[in-house]
Design a protein around this motif. Structure first.
Motif, mmCIF file in Angstrom:
data_model
loop_
_atom_site.group_PDB
_atom_site.id
_atom_site.type_symbol
_atom_site.label_atom_id
_atom_site.label_comp_id
_atom_site.label_asym_id
_atom_site.label_seq_id
_atom_site.Cartn_x
_atom_site.Cartn_y
_atom_site.Cartn_z
ATOM 1 N N LYS A 63 0.839 -1.188 0.000
ATOM 2 C CA LYS A 63 0.000 0.000 0.000
ATOM 3 C C LYS A 63 0.882 1.248 0.000
ATOM 4 N N LYS A 91 -12.116 -5.489 -12.251
ATOM 5 C CA LYS A 91 -13.049 -6.327 -11.508
ATOM 6 C C LYS A 91 -13.310 -7.663 -12.201
ATOM 7 N N ASP A 119 -11.214 7.374 -9.665
ATOM 8 C CA ASP A 119 -10.500 6.623 -8.623
ATOM 9 C C ASP A 119 -9.005 6.535 -8.903
ATOM 10 N N ARG A 157 -3.772 2.104 -3.294
ATOM 11 C CA ARG A 157 -4.730 2.139 -2.203
ATOM 12 C C ARG A 157 -5.318 0.740 -2.012
ATOM 13 N N GLU A 158 -5.968 0.545 -0.872
ATOM 14 C CA GLU A 158 -6.542 -0.775 -0.593
ATOM 15 C C GLU A 158 -7.613 -1.145 -1.620
ATOM 16 N N LYS A 159 -8.385 -0.167 -2.067
ATOM 17 C CA LYS A 159 -9.452 -0.460 -3.025
ATOM 18 C C LYS A 159 -8.925 -0.701 -4.441
ATOM 19 N N ASP A 160 -7.613 -0.544 -4.657
ATOM 20 C CA ASP A 160 -7.028 -0.893 -5.951
ATOM 21 C C ASP A 160 -6.879 -2.395 -6.113
ATOM 22 N N GLU A 161 -7.099 -3.134 -5.041
ATOM 23 C CA GLU A 161 -7.012 -4.594 -5.114
ATOM 24 C C GLU A 161 -8.157 -5.120 -5.973
ATOM 25 N N SER A 162 -7.816 -5.628 -7.153
ATOM 26 C CA SER A 162 -8.827 -6.048 -8.119
ATOM 27 C C SER A 162 -8.150 -6.875 -9.209
#
Length: 213
Positions: A44, A73, A91, A115-120
């Motif tokens: 991160k 996604k 984003d 960022r954490e929400k980039d995990e995809s």
């Protein structure tokens, strides 16, 4: 001399393969393909580079007009980046860059300040003009990106402050050990007494003089 000319032609082949009238056949017998690493991970706050390469069997038109875009996604997930139209999802604003030059069949997408929400899972999509019309295809499995948390340094792990009260009063959770601890309680030196005392015995004549008559 003929060998040198042949070598020069072979070196120019990857660039010429994306020009009009050329094709870039896939080595595995597929008519078209996009290749990406299946899994990548990065900490991160760091950055990650998703490499890609593509191939095809069609003959390009006079104006190939190669376009590269990215989904996330899932295979039919939303687009978040389009190199041609300069589209970038909010984003990823100011965090994306595409390392690719016109004429190349490979490149990489760079995501910074993770960022954490980039995990995809990320899918590269290719579109170009051929003599048979517009063709477009993308990676099937994509690249799954995992965001990790960096490990604290020994100095950071030795002392931890917890701010749990509204006044944000720090509570010491751990202290580093002193490699040379002092003994406690400290010894207090006591005065020493001699083991023997001198005994003075008066002479007899002195005792007689002191006795009353």
């Amino acid at each position: 001399m003929g060998f040198i000319l042949l070598l020069l032609l072979l070196l120019q082949l990857p660039i010429a393969s994306l020009k009009a009238g050329y094709s870039a056949a896939c080595s595995k017998g597929y008519h078209y393909e996009v290749t990406q690493p299946e899994h990548l991970k990065a900490p991160k706050g760091g950055s990650i580079t998703i490499s890609f390469s593509f191939c095809y069997s069609w003959v390009l038109a006079k104006n190939p007009d190669v376009r590269i875009s990215w989904r996330r996604k899932e295979f039919h997930g939303p687009f978040f980046y389009n190199h041609t139209s300069s589209f970038t999802h909010e984003d990823y604003k100011n965090r994306l860059s595409l390392d690719w030059k016109k004429g190349q069949k490979f490149g990489s997408l760079i995501i910074q300040n993770l960022r954490e929400k980039d995990e995809s899972t990320y899918f590269c999509r290719i579109q170009l003009n051929t003599e048979e019309g517009i063709k477009q295809w993308q990676s099937i499995k994509g690249t799954t990106v995992t965001i990790t948390h960096s490990e604290p340094t020994p100095a950071e792990a030795s002392v931890s402050l917890e701010f749990s009260s509204p006044n944000r009063t720090p509570h010491l959770l751990a202290l580093p050990q002193d490699p040379f601890p002092a003994p406690w309680p400290l010894p207090i030196p006591l005065p020493t007494l001699p083991l023997s005392f001198p005994v003075i015995i008066p002479k007899p004549e002195l005792l007689l003089r002191t006795l009353p008559l």
